[in-house]
Enzyme design. Sequence first.
Site, PDB file in Angstrom:
ATOM      1  N   LYS A  79     -22.395 -83.759 -46.693  1.00 17.70           N
ATOM      2  CA  LYS A  79     -22.619 -85.069 -47.307  1.00 17.70           C
ATOM      3  C   LYS A  79     -23.138 -84.902 -48.719  1.00 17.70           C
ATOM      4  O   LYS A  79     -24.003 -84.064 -48.979  1.00 17.70           O
ATOM      5  CB  LYS A  79     -23.663 -85.829 -46.467  1.00 17.70           C
ATOM      6  CG  LYS A  79     -23.812 -87.274 -46.833  1.00 17.70           C
ATOM      7  CD  LYS A  79     -22.764 -88.138 -46.183  1.00 17.70           C
ATOM      8  CE  LYS A  79     -22.721 -89.542 -46.758  1.00 17.70           C
ATOM      9  NZ  LYS A  79     -22.016 -89.612 -48.065  1.00 17.70           N
ATOM     10  N   LYS A 120     -21.368 -81.592 -52.444  1.00 16.95           N
ATOM     11  CA  LYS A 120     -21.356 -82.338 -53.710  1.00 16.95           C
ATOM     12  C   LYS A 120     -20.000 -82.147 -54.364  1.00 16.95           C
ATOM     13  O   LYS A 120     -19.351 -81.127 -54.186  1.00 16.95           O
ATOM     14  CB  LYS A 120     -22.435 -81.798 -54.658  1.00 16.95           C
ATOM     15  CG  LYS A 120     -22.816 -82.763 -55.751  1.00 16.95           C
ATOM     16  CD  LYS A 120     -23.707 -83.850 -55.198  1.00 16.95           C
ATOM     17  CE  LYS A 120     -24.385 -84.689 -56.194  1.00 16.95           C
ATOM     18  NZ  LYS A 120     -25.546 -85.365 -55.619  1.00 16.95           N
TER      19      LYS A 120
HETATM   20  N1  GLU Z   1     -25.440 -89.067 -54.752  1.00 22.67           N
HETATM   21  C1  GLU Z   1     -26.557 -89.397 -53.938  1.00 22.67           C
HETATM   22  C2  GLU Z   1     -27.501 -88.218 -53.857  1.00 22.67           C
HETATM   23  O1  GLU Z   1     -27.486 -87.354 -54.697  1.00 22.67           O
HETATM   24  C3  GLU Z   1     -26.140 -89.953 -52.584  1.00 22.67           C
HETATM   25  C4  GLU Z   1     -25.416 -89.011 -51.692  1.00 22.67           C
HETATM   26  C5  GLU Z   1     -24.861 -89.660 -50.423  1.00 22.67           C
HETATM   27  O2  GLU Z   1     -25.107 -90.823 -50.180  1.00 22.67           O
HETATM   28  O3  GLU Z   1     -24.172 -88.926 -49.698  1.00 22.67           O
HETATM   29  O4  GLU Z   1     -28.336 -88.142 -53.014  1.00 22.67           O
END
Ligand code: GLU
Length: 472
Positions: free
Chosen positions: A71, A107
């Site tokens: 995630k 990511k």
């Molecule tokens: N981009 C956000 C973070 O860095 C959210 C990531 C997500 O919701 O998976 O935490």
Amino acid sequence: MLEANYSFFHSVEQSFDKAAKFTKWEKGLLEQIKACNSIYSMKFPVKMDDGRIEVIEAYRVQHSQHKTPCKGGIRFSMAVNQDEVMALASLMTYKCAIVNVPFGGGKGGIKINPKAHSSYELEKITRRYTSELVKKNFIGPGIDVPAPDYGTGEREMAWIVDTYQSLKPGEIDSAGCVTGKPVSQGGVRGRKEATGLGVFFGIREVCNMPDLMAKLGLTTGVNGKKVVVQGLGNVGYHSAKFFREHGAVVVSIAEFEGAIYKEDGINEEDLFQHRKATGSILNFPGATNLAKSTDALELACDILIPAALENVINGDNAPRVQAKIIGEAANGPLTPEADEIFTQKGILVVPDMYLNAGGVTVSYFEWLKNLSHVRYGRMEKRFTENMNHHILSQLEDLTGKKVSDAERNFIEHGADEVDLVHSGLEETMITATREIMDIWKANPEIPDMRTAAYVCAINKVGTSYSELGIFP
Ligand code: GLU
């Protein structure tokens, strides 16, 4: 300035190693926790509006599959490179562990300047990127679930889910292939403000700890505290909003074009509208323009919230920072050198991978909603309202007194989706803060809150790996 060969991933590794000493895990397991499991670096062509073909550089990194899916967001920025995506993917693993969200870290990044492209070009880039992920099995509700990040939002997530669904027709849980979607496309209410609200809940919990506040020379509570926010994007905007709504005074806001200062507080929505109308946050009525955007970071205040990009506070400017608490709303806004300086100066750094976990926490709620195919509150809202109405009527009959209409509405109200999401987030942030603080208190050798947060994360991921029994 950062050295030319600075590595964000290496700085995450350094923080990890600093914390690993306070854990009991063997070297090999620690190496596995730290490593990025899968790195997909890609290039693909996109035809731009003027007919030119541009080769786009993009990445998706899956740091850990100790829990699946992986995630983490997808960012659009010219600063994207493999090192950065690896660092951010690692932070996601630790972040999810700390807030007890059962995902591994991932990511993605596309090296583009989103402002330099038409929305048609951005749509083509996003859709092509998604189909590249599908081809390599790097996306799916049980594999890897992207989300918004710097430079992306609901619109891009809608393109991703649509592309995914057209390539995987009939997959029943396909809406869970990405989070941060518009509500009409399977999103959850409360996702947009989640990171900013999580930042607020986290800092509020810290501010409610009397011992800690006494050490910093501050009173307890957020009420009346002077706050400086760097960034008026989604995270900065909502952080400022929740601080202001709970009685804090947001005295300065910075953006890349400059920074402003207003002693009696800035209303973030008014500033947002001003920027929309004039193209800049500068010259906001009643406020003073600061000479440079980064001057905001050095103002006297109680709480500094860097909510923009990484490495904005480093060895150079850290000695001039006057805040008592720094809440890392962005990912990696402090370099390890800055961290060291703040530890020595007794400034409390509330670390990114826990403080900005509100986004992924609510992403988890959205993913659960997608898998369960039902809106939160749908089953119980009416039942609760009927029951509350009944209890209140009985009390009124027994006491012979009536409550006001406003009280009645409040007491009888059954939870909507957004109420449940906000309360789930509040519970998550409070629990995580206490878990980290307990670790810190139990071991006075741990130098700072970031290290305590890493210890918390390493222990959870370590337990998970060791219980998987994957080391023959
Ligand atoms: N981009 C956000 C973070 O860095 C959210 C990531 C997500 O919701 O998976 O935490």
